[in-house]
Design a protein around this motif. Structure first.
Motif, PDB file in Angstrom:
ATOM      1  N   TYR A  63       4.190   5.427  -5.947  1.00  0.00           N
ATOM      2  CA  TYR A  63       4.196   5.430  -7.406  1.00  0.00           C
ATOM      3  C   TYR A  63       3.008   6.211  -7.971  1.00  0.00           C
ATOM      4  O   TYR A  63       3.101   6.797  -9.053  1.00  0.00           O
ATOM      5  CB  TYR A  63       4.201   4.000  -7.943  1.00  0.00           C
ATOM      6  CG  TYR A  63       5.546   3.335  -7.813  1.00  0.00           C
ATOM      7  CD1 TYR A  63       6.658   3.855  -8.461  1.00  0.00           C
ATOM      8  CD2 TYR A  63       5.717   2.190  -7.037  1.00  0.00           C
ATOM      9  CE1 TYR A  63       7.905   3.264  -8.346  1.00  0.00           C
ATOM     10  CE2 TYR A  63       6.964   1.588  -6.912  1.00  0.00           C
ATOM     11  CZ  TYR A  63       8.045   2.129  -7.566  1.00  0.00           C
ATOM     12  OH  TYR A  63       9.285   1.546  -7.445  1.00  0.00           O
ATOM     13  N   ALA A  64       1.891   6.225  -7.245  1.00  0.00           N
ATOM     14  CA  ALA A  64       0.713   6.955  -7.719  1.00  0.00           C
ATOM     15  C   ALA A  64       0.939   8.466  -7.715  1.00  0.00           C
ATOM     16  O   ALA A  64       0.289   9.196  -8.461  1.00  0.00           O
ATOM     17  CB  ALA A  64      -0.501   6.603  -6.864  1.00  0.00           C
ATOM     18  N   ALA A  82       2.760  11.368 -14.472  1.00  0.00           N
ATOM     19  CA  ALA A  82       2.023  10.267 -13.857  1.00  0.00           C
ATOM     20  C   ALA A  82       2.247   8.943 -14.581  1.00  0.00           C
ATOM     21  O   ALA A  82       2.333   8.895 -15.813  1.00  0.00           O
ATOM     22  CB  ALA A  82       0.533  10.595 -13.836  1.00  0.00           C
ATOM     23  N   GLN A 125       2.438   1.549  -3.441  1.00  0.00           N
ATOM     24  CA  GLN A 125       1.403   1.977  -4.390  1.00  0.00           C
ATOM     25  C   GLN A 125       1.196   3.480  -4.306  1.00  0.00           C
ATOM     26  O   GLN A 125       1.112   4.175  -5.331  1.00  0.00           O
ATOM     27  CB  GLN A 125       0.089   1.251  -4.059  1.00  0.00           C
ATOM     28  CG  GLN A 125      -1.128   1.747  -4.817  1.00  0.00           C
ATOM     29  CD  GLN A 125      -1.336   1.034  -6.126  1.00  0.00           C
ATOM     30  OE1 GLN A 125      -0.742  -0.019  -6.348  1.00  0.00           O
ATOM     31  NE2 GLN A 125      -2.171   1.590  -6.991  1.00  0.00           N
ATOM     32  N   GLU A 156       0.819  -1.210   0.000  1.00  0.00           N
ATOM     33  CA  GLU A 156       0.000   0.000   0.000  1.00  0.00           C
ATOM     34  C   GLU A 156       0.857   1.266   0.000  1.00  0.00           C
ATOM     35  O   GLU A 156       0.550   2.253  -0.678  1.00  0.00           O
ATOM     36  CB  GLU A 156      -0.938   0.009   1.211  1.00  0.00           C
ATOM     37  CG  GLU A 156      -1.983  -1.087   1.213  1.00  0.00           C
ATOM     38  CD  GLU A 156      -1.436  -2.443   1.643  1.00  0.00           C
ATOM     39  OE1 GLU A 156      -2.157  -3.448   1.464  1.00  0.00           O
ATOM     40  OE2 GLU A 156      -0.291  -2.510   2.153  1.00  0.00           O
ATOM     41  N   THR A 210       0.879   5.173 -15.661  1.00  0.00           N
ATOM     42  CA  THR A 210      -0.400   4.516 -15.930  1.00  0.00           C
ATOM     43  C   THR A 210      -0.645   3.484 -14.836  1.00  0.00           C
ATOM     44  O   THR A 210       0.268   3.127 -14.081  1.00  0.00           O
ATOM     45  CB  THR A 210      -0.383   3.812 -17.297  1.00  0.00           C
ATOM     46  OG1 THR A 210       0.580   2.734 -17.254  1.00  0.00           O
ATOM     47  CG2 THR A 210      -0.015   4.781 -18.418  1.00  0.00           C
ATOM     48  N   GLU A 211      -1.857   2.982 -14.752  1.00  0.00           N
ATOM     49  CA  GLU A 211      -2.171   1.963 -13.747  1.00  0.00           C
ATOM     50  C   GLU A 211      -1.326   0.714 -13.956  1.00  0.00           C
ATOM     51  O   GLU A 211      -0.882   0.087 -12.989  1.00  0.00           O
ATOM     52  CB  GLU A 211      -3.667   1.611 -13.801  1.00  0.00           C
ATOM     53  CG  GLU A 211      -4.591   2.722 -13.346  1.00  0.00           C
ATOM     54  CD  GLU A 211      -4.280   3.173 -11.929  1.00  0.00           C
ATOM     55  OE1 GLU A 211      -4.064   2.306 -11.057  1.00  0.00           O
ATOM     56  OE2 GLU A 211      -4.249   4.395 -11.677  1.00  0.00           O
ATOM     57  N   ASP A 212      -1.091   0.351 -15.209  1.00  0.00           N
ATOM     58  CA  ASP A 212      -0.276  -0.831 -15.501  1.00  0.00           C
ATOM     59  C   ASP A 212       1.169  -0.609 -15.060  1.00  0.00           C
ATOM     60  O   ASP A 212       1.805  -1.520 -14.516  1.00  0.00           O
ATOM     61  CB  ASP A 212      -0.321  -1.149 -16.996  1.00  0.00           C
ATOM     62  CG  ASP A 212       0.410  -2.447 -17.331  1.00  0.00           C
ATOM     63  OD1 ASP A 212       0.007  -3.501 -16.812  1.00  0.00           O
ATOM     64  OD2 ASP A 212       1.401  -2.395 -18.088  1.00  0.00           O
ATOM     65  N   GLU A 213       1.679   0.598 -15.273  1.00  0.00           N
ATOM     66  CA  GLU A 213       3.048   0.904 -14.859  1.00  0.00           C
ATOM     67  C   GLU A 213       3.172   0.868 -13.340  1.00  0.00           C
ATOM     68  O   GLU A 213       4.159   0.358 -12.785  1.00  0.00           O
ATOM     69  CB  GLU A 213       3.467   2.276 -15.388  1.00  0.00           C
ATOM     70  CG  GLU A 213       3.730   2.296 -16.884  1.00  0.00           C
ATOM     71  CD  GLU A 213       3.967   3.690 -17.406  1.00  0.00           C
ATOM     72  OE1 GLU A 213       4.762   3.838 -18.361  1.00  0.00           O
ATOM     73  OE2 GLU A 213       3.369   4.649 -16.870  1.00  0.00           O
ATOM     74  N   ILE A 214       2.172   1.402 -12.645  1.00  0.00           N
ATOM     75  CA  ILE A 214       2.183   1.371 -11.179  1.00  0.00           C
ATOM     76  C   ILE A 214       2.193  -0.073 -10.691  1.00  0.00           C
ATOM     77  O   ILE A 214       2.963  -0.442  -9.802  1.00  0.00           O
ATOM     78  CB  ILE A 214       0.969   2.126 -10.604  1.00  0.00           C
ATOM     79  CG1 ILE A 214       1.089   3.624 -10.896  1.00  0.00           C
ATOM     80  CG2 ILE A 214       0.845   1.883  -9.097  1.00  0.00           C
ATOM     81  CD1 ILE A 214      -0.125   4.424 -10.481  1.00  0.00           C
ATOM     82  N   GLU A 215       1.340  -0.900 -11.299  1.00  0.00           N
ATOM     83  CA  GLU A 215       1.271  -2.319 -10.916  1.00  0.00           C
ATOM     84  C   GLU A 215       2.611  -3.007 -11.122  1.00  0.00           C
ATOM     85  O   GLU A 215       3.068  -3.778 -10.268  1.00  0.00           O
ATOM     86  CB  GLU A 215       0.190  -3.017 -11.748  1.00  0.00           C
ATOM     87  CG  GLU A 215       0.043  -4.500 -11.432  1.00  0.00           C
ATOM     88  CD  GLU A 215      -0.944  -5.180 -12.361  1.00  0.00           C
ATOM     89  OE1 GLU A 215      -0.932  -6.429 -12.395  1.00  0.00           O
ATOM     90  OE2 GLU A 215      -1.707  -4.491 -13.058  1.00  0.00           O
ATOM     91  N   ARG A 216       3.268  -2.718 -12.248  1.00  0.00           N
ATOM     92  CA  ARG A 216       4.572  -3.327 -12.542  1.00  0.00           C
ATOM     93  C   ARG A 216       5.609  -2.931 -11.500  1.00  0.00           C
ATOM     94  O   ARG A 216       6.366  -3.772 -11.004  1.00  0.00           O
ATOM     95  CB  ARG A 216       5.056  -2.893 -13.923  1.00  0.00           C
ATOM     96  CG  ARG A 216       4.380  -3.557 -15.103  1.00  0.00           C
ATOM     97  CD  ARG A 216       4.951  -3.026 -16.408  1.00  0.00           C
ATOM     98  NE  ARG A 216       6.389  -3.252 -16.466  1.00  0.00           N
ATOM     99  CZ  ARG A 216       7.253  -2.380 -16.988  1.00  0.00           C
ATOM    100  NH1 ARG A 216       6.837  -1.225 -17.454  1.00  0.00           N
ATOM    101  NH2 ARG A 216       8.539  -2.670 -17.023  1.00  0.00           N
TER     102      ARG A 216
END
Length: 270
Positions: A121-122, A127, A118, A115, A129-135
Motif C-alpha cells: 500500500y505504501a 500515494a 504495508q 509488513e 496517506t498514512e491513515d489510508e494505509i493503516e485502514r
C-alpha cells in the motif's frame, strides 16, 4: 467516507458521543483533554468526519459514564474503517465453503503478513496517506478470520513463482512472508501451490482471479485490477473461472512439492 453504510455508522456513533458529552456538561475541548485527544478530533468524530479508534471510544465511555454503551460500538466502527469493497468481499468469504485464488503479481491478500501488505500500500500511486494505509492494512488482516471460523472452509491458493521472489518491502519482509506461507501451508484445510515459471502450458495467462463456492452451491468469481473490483455472479462466467482454476491447479506443483519449493526459495534468501 466512501459509502453510505459506513457513514451511517459513524453518524450514529458521533451523535451518541455528543449526547453523552452534553449530558455530562462537558465541552468538546474538555472531553478531549480528559481522554487525551484534541478538540478538533472530538469535533470531527461527532460530525462523522473522522473514524474514532478503539482507545477513543473506551476512554470516552469511561469519562462520560456511558456504562459500556460507547465501547460496545467498537466492532461496528472498526468495520466502518474498512473500504466497502473489502467489507463486501469479506462477507462472501464468510459464507463460502470453498475459496480458491490464483495470483501472479503479489502474494494473495489472505496470505500476506502485515509488513508485506504495508509495503504494497505504501508504493501505491497516487500515494495513500498514512491513515489510508493503516485502514487498508487493517482491513486486509481482518479478512484472515476466514482461516479460523467454524466450520472450516477449504482454502486453496496458486502463487506464481515470481511472487515468491519479488522483494516487496525488502529482503527481510520477503523472508518473513515466505516463512508465513510455510506456516499457513501446513494447515489441514489450506493448500498452497506454486506455478513454476518454466511451465509451457498455463491456463492463468489472463491474470489473477478468485473463485468462491457458497453454502447453497452457488459459485462466484472475483478479480481486482487497478481501479476495478468485480464479483462475477453470472453462472456461465463463474463456471469458466472455476474450470480455469482447476486447470491451473493441475498444472502447478502439488502442495507438498510447493512447500518444498518455498523452503528452497527461502533458503536462497538467507
Amino acid at each position: 467516507m466512501e459509502d453510505e453504510e459506513a457513514a451511517a455508522v459513524l453518524r450514529t456513533v458521533g451523535r451518541q458521543i455528543k449526547m453523552w458529552r452534553e449530558a455530562a456538561g462537558l465541552k468538546q475541548a474538555e472531553l478531549g483533554a480528559a481522554i487525551g485527544y484534541g478538540e478538533e478530533m472530538v469535533s470531527s468524530v461527532e460530525r462523522a468526519r473522522r473514524v474514532p479508534k478503539s482507545d477513543f471510544l473506551d476512554k470516552a465511555d469511561e469519562v462520560l459514564g456511558a456504562g459500556g454503551k460507547l465501547s460496545a460500538m467498537k466492532e461496528d466502527v472498526q468495520k466502518a474503517r474498512y473500504p466497502k469493497k473489502v467489507r463486501d468481499l469479506a462477507r462472501l468469504e464468510e459464507e463460502a465453503v470453498e475459496l480458491g485464488a490464483y495470483d501472479n503479481h503479489q502474494i494473495n491478500g489472505l496470505l500476506q503478513t502485515p509488513e508485506y501488505a504495508q509495503a504494497l500500500y505504501a508504493m501505491r500511486r497516487p500515494a495513500f496517506t498514512e491513515d489510508e494505509i493503516e485502514r487498508h492494512v487493517a482491513a486486509r488482516m481482518a479478512r484472515k478470520a476466514v482461516f479460523d471460523r467454524a466450520p472450516r472452509a477449504l482454502i486453496t491458493f496458486v502463487q506464481e513463482e515470481t511472487t515468491l521472489r519479488r522483494p516487496i518491502g525488502g529482503r527481510m519482509v520477503l523472508r518473513q512472508q515466505l516463512e508465513h506461507l510455510l506456516e499457513v501451508g501446513k494447515l489441514r484445510h489450506v493448500s498452497i501451490q506454486v506455478m513454476p515459471t518454466d511451465r509451457e502450458d498455463h491456463a492463468g495467462m489472463a491474470g489473477p482471479f478468485g473463485v468462491l463456492k457458497l453454502q447453497e452451491g452457488k459459485t462466484l468469481g472475483h478479480f481486482e485490477a487497478h481501479l476495478h473490483n468485480r464479483v462475477i455472479s453470472d453462472p456461465r462466467d463463474a463456471q469458466v473461472l472455476d474450470m480455469r482454476y482447476g486447470m491451473i491447479r493441475a498444472q502447478a506443483l502439488s502442495p507438498r512439492e510447493s512447500l518444498a519449493f518455498i523452503e528452497k526459495v527461502l533458503g536462497e534468501e538467507t
